[in-house]
Design an enzyme around this catalytic site. Structure first.
Site, PDB file in Angstrom:
ATOM      1  N   TRP A 126      43.876  66.821   1.037  1.00  0.00           N
ATOM      2  CA  TRP A 126      45.067  66.736   1.885  1.00  0.00           C
ATOM      3  C   TRP A 126      44.873  65.537   2.826  1.00  0.00           C
ATOM      4  CZ3 TRP A 126      45.762  69.471   7.065  1.00  0.00           C
ATOM      5  CH2 TRP A 126      47.093  69.426   7.474  1.00  0.00           C
ATOM      6  N   ASP A 207      39.280  75.687   3.621  1.00  0.00           N
ATOM      7  CA  ASP A 207      40.669  75.572   4.039  1.00  0.00           C
ATOM      8  C   ASP A 207      41.488  76.479   3.127  1.00  0.00           C
ATOM      9  OD1 ASP A 207      43.222  74.873   4.760  1.00  0.00           O
ATOM     10  OD2 ASP A 207      42.843  72.717   4.815  1.00  0.00           O
ATOM     11  N   ALA A 209      45.031  77.664   2.807  1.00  0.00           N
ATOM     12  CA  ALA A 209      46.408  77.506   3.296  1.00  0.00           C
ATOM     13  C   ALA A 209      47.439  78.124   2.359  1.00  0.00           C
ATOM     14  CB  ALA A 209      46.716  76.026   3.505  1.00  0.00           C
ATOM     15  N   LYS A 242      52.554  79.133   4.920  1.00  0.00           N
ATOM     16  CA  LYS A 242      53.169  79.241   3.601  1.00  0.00           C
ATOM     17  C   LYS A 242      53.366  80.682   3.185  1.00  0.00           C
ATOM     18  CE  LYS A 242      52.090  74.774   3.404  1.00  0.00           C
ATOM     19  NZ  LYS A 242      51.354  73.974   4.356  1.00  0.00           N
TER      20      LYS A 242
HETATM   21  C1  LMR Z   1      51.683  69.452   2.736  1.00  0.00           C
HETATM   22  O1  LMR Z   1      50.575  69.136   2.295  1.00  0.00           O
HETATM   23  O2  LMR Z   1      52.745  68.969   2.312  1.00  0.00           O
HETATM   24  C2  LMR Z   1      51.767  70.491   3.813  1.00  0.00           C
HETATM   25  O3  LMR Z   1      50.513  70.991   4.109  1.00  0.00           O
HETATM   26  C3  LMR Z   1      52.515  70.034   4.998  1.00  0.00           C
HETATM   27  C4  LMR Z   1      51.761  69.051   5.835  1.00  0.00           C
HETATM   28  O4  LMR Z   1      51.641  69.311   7.036  1.00  0.00           O
HETATM   29  O5  LMR Z   1      51.329  68.015   5.329  1.00  0.00           O
END
Ligand code: LMR
Length: 393
Positions: A126, A207, A209, A242
């Site tokens: 991410w 993590d 999420a 989420k």
């Molecule tokens: C994403 O990866 O699109 C989500 O986790 C939203 C974000 O905050 O980036």
């Protein structure tokens, strides 16, 4: 003073959101930011969330501060959801400002506990993981993760790289539904990861999420639970954005498992201190919604049912897209989409191909060809499949 500020590079996911909004074309398709959408393109408020909010509205009689760690109800409920049988003698936890806040506080905790720690992070990950690490000046190295040829996990390379971690280093792992690739280790590979961490003495920061978006609530927490039961120290940054659909309420939790009650108390104190330094009390509304749901049998069941519907919708869309591409291309090159889990799949397209899909077909995905499966519906699946083929992916 303020004139000395330097312009910041925009976050690539958030700037894509703005670009999509500004596009006036009919039929544009938003596969960018990771937000669940129903077939009408709406991010729904889950039924149980509405009911919990109603209950809170009717019964809450104060908005006074809670505690630096958030409420005990929320922390207990989340420990149960994530760890099932949470070991109370080892577990410290604090509510945080969303999952991002949990990641940030987790890294701050690492910095306090071991200023020499190197954080090992998947390549890719991410983007905000990297952004936070850089902003903090935290030392990190990337470990190989994604095999662009198979679109699966390059597990041998991953294992070799995390095996080089030192005692007291941190290995950042996605507990399920890897973002951005959608490719995940299988159960046997998770065992190998645990064995590697046992050997090196590096600490996992998991993590989590997307619990409930991959193979189900328990299956998605299985790797986290296994690591928690095997390793002396584990950090977990979990998000409710989420799976409860409470994105804007900023509802997350940082959990830390240590070796016994003395370590637990020290960690609890350090995490509460970190909350105080950064924002004092964590937000309560989302946390209260979550604990209201999890502590009530009826609301909990309704939430689980709706979450399961969302999960199945995403799996169906994966199937449809893979099938459409099989028919169009006459090959199984895109079957990986069906095997990936969670909201995202990385297509393996070039930046030019991603740009072409946007220009020609109004399809918005992140530049590294991550697409949000939940942004699709029955109408847009064929449009995307055709665009993928036409772009020559
Ligand atoms: C994403 O990866 O699109 C989500 O986790 C939203 C974000 O905050 O980036």
């Amino acid at each position: 003073m303020l004139g000395n500020l330097k312009p910041q590079a925009p976050d690539k996911i958030l700037s894509l959101m703005a670009e999509y909004k500004a596009d006036t074309r009919q039929g544009k398709v938003d596969l960018g930011v990771g937000v669940y959408k129903d077939p009408e393109g709406v991010t729904p408020i889950m039924r149980a969330v509405k009911k919990a909010e109603q209950r809170i509205l009717e019964t809450q009689n104060t908005k006074a501060y809670t505690g630096l760690a958030g409420t005990q109800e929320y922390r207990d409920a989340m420990a149960g959801l994530v760890l099932e049988n949470a070991p109370a003698d080892r577990l410290a936890s604090v509510a945080t400002v969303g999952g991002t806040g949990a990641v940030r506080q987790g890294l701050e905790l690492v910095r306090m506990a071991n200023p020499d720690a190197v954080v090992h992070v998947s390549d890719p990950t991410w983007p905000n993981h990297l952004s936070i690490l850089k902003f903090m000046g935290q030392a990190f190295v990337e470990y190989p993760y994604f095999d662009n040829a198979t679109r699966g996990v390059d597990f041998d390379a991953m294992l070799a790289a995390i095996g080089k971690a030192k005692k007291g280093d941190v290995v950042l792992l996605h507990g399920c539904c890897h973002n951005p690739t959608g490719a995940n280790p299988d159960a046997g590979q998770w065992d190998d990861i645990a064995a590697s961490l046992e050997k090196t003495g590096a600490v996992p920061l998991i993590d989590l999420a997307y619990q409930g978006f991959g193979d189900g609530l328990d299956a998605d927490a299985a790797a986290t639970r296994m690591l928690a039961s095997r390793l002396p120290e584990v950090l977990i940054a979990a998000s409710c954005s989420k799976n409860f659909g409470v994105y804007r309420e900023r509802t997350g939790i940082l959990m830390a498992l240590g070796e016994g009650s003395e370590a637990r108390d020290l960690t609890q104190g350090a995490m509460a201190y970190l909350n105080r330094q950064n924002y004092s009390f964590p937000p309560d509304h989302g946390a209260r919604i979550v604990s209201t749901i999890l502590d009530d049998a009826e609301l909990r069941q309704d939430w689980k049912t709706e979450l399961e519907e969302m999960r199945r919708t995403m799996l169906d869309l994966r199937k449809q897209l893979a099938e459409e591409l099989r028919n169009l291309g006459g090959n199984d090159n895109f079957d990986f989409i069906e095997h990936h889990r969670g909201m995202f799949s990385r297509l393996g397209a070039t930046a030019e191909q991603v740009a072409k899909m946007k220009e020609d077909s109004g399809i918005y995905m992140v530049g590294d060809s991550r697409l949000n499966i939940a942004g699709l519906n029955n109408d847009s699946v064929p449009v995307l499949a055709r665009a993928i083929v036409e772009a020559g992916v």
